[in-house]
Design an enzyme around this catalytic site. Sequence first.
Site, PDB file in Angstrom:
ATOM      1  N   MET A  46      -4.510   9.111  12.198  1.00  0.00           N
ATOM      2  CA  MET A  46      -5.611   9.282  11.237  1.00  0.00           C
ATOM      3  C   MET A  46      -6.601  10.346  11.695  1.00  0.00           C
ATOM      4  O   MET A  46      -7.805  10.215  11.489  1.00  0.00           O
ATOM      5  CB  MET A  46      -6.342   7.947  11.013  1.00  0.00           C
ATOM      6  N   ASP A  73       0.836  -1.195   0.000  1.00  0.00           N
ATOM      7  CA  ASP A  73       0.000   0.000   0.000  1.00  0.00           C
ATOM      8  C   ASP A  73       0.869   1.241   0.000  1.00  0.00           C
ATOM      9  O   ASP A  73       2.096   1.161   0.125  1.00  0.00           O
ATOM     10  CB  ASP A  73      -1.003   0.001   1.156  1.00  0.00           C
ATOM     11  N   LYS A  96      -5.069   2.262  -0.321  1.00  0.00           N
ATOM     12  CA  LYS A  96      -6.345   2.890   0.010  1.00  0.00           C
ATOM     13  C   LYS A  96      -6.082   4.369   0.240  1.00  0.00           C
ATOM     14  O   LYS A  96      -5.770   4.796   1.352  1.00  0.00           O
ATOM     15  CB  LYS A  96      -6.961   2.260   1.265  1.00  0.00           C
TER      16      LYS A  96
END
Length: 251
Positions: free
Chosen positions: A176, A39, A61
């Site tokens: 996040m 990723d 993602k």
Amino acid sequence: MTETASGRVILVGGGPGDPDLLTIGGLKALRGADVVLYDHLAPLACLEEVRPGAVLIDVGKLPRGPQTAQEDINALLVEHARSGATVVRFKGGDAFVFGRGSEEWQACAAAGVPVEVIPGVSSAIAGPELAGIPLTHRGLSQSFTVVSGHVGPDHAGSLVDWTALAAGGGTIVVLMGVAHLREICAGLIARGLDADTPAAVVAQAGMAESRTVIGTAATLPGLAADAHIKPPALTVIGRVVGLGLRPPGNR
């Protein structure tokens, strides 16, 4: 459960972005892989270590960008391992710290695919450290807590005890949480955190583009917005931020 051929899956944590922070075990796994699913948060320069002929599959993602569904990633891991391949799932940070590595382990185990994990250096610890922020310091903090900022404190989907965090006196690390930084800081203050508590955002930790923005729980959201901070970034809230240990290149 159905047993499989000789293939296997190795979950490799790549660290916070600097290729030098990949473990020796992770490097060996990449060099021995037949298939690598990676990723965008993994240290992509390390893919140069993969042997010629190995299959590289981007399953990133990106926020508000291309997405690979977790179910599709699980299926790819099982499919390639069942063909007899050694499959490396290459992630940023550590696979078991907000990395869904445990979900991938469960999917492989349910399909009879052998799984092993090679831990990575988590950005939750390395990011602050690279910015000169220790998570503990004698006389300032004897604990730290790492939480997800994927949703704010007042969101029904949050499982974090924000009231306990606000009153705990330790260091708070939010991963996040850039999109919800204002509501996170406001929510902590509303729950009793001193508004003058030192706070920082560390963006692109472990990369040449890394930036650190310093403020307080009250001022940090505005400062981060003015600095146009974008993910990936983490937030550190606590007295340790005020130590002023700033490596070259950080402000």
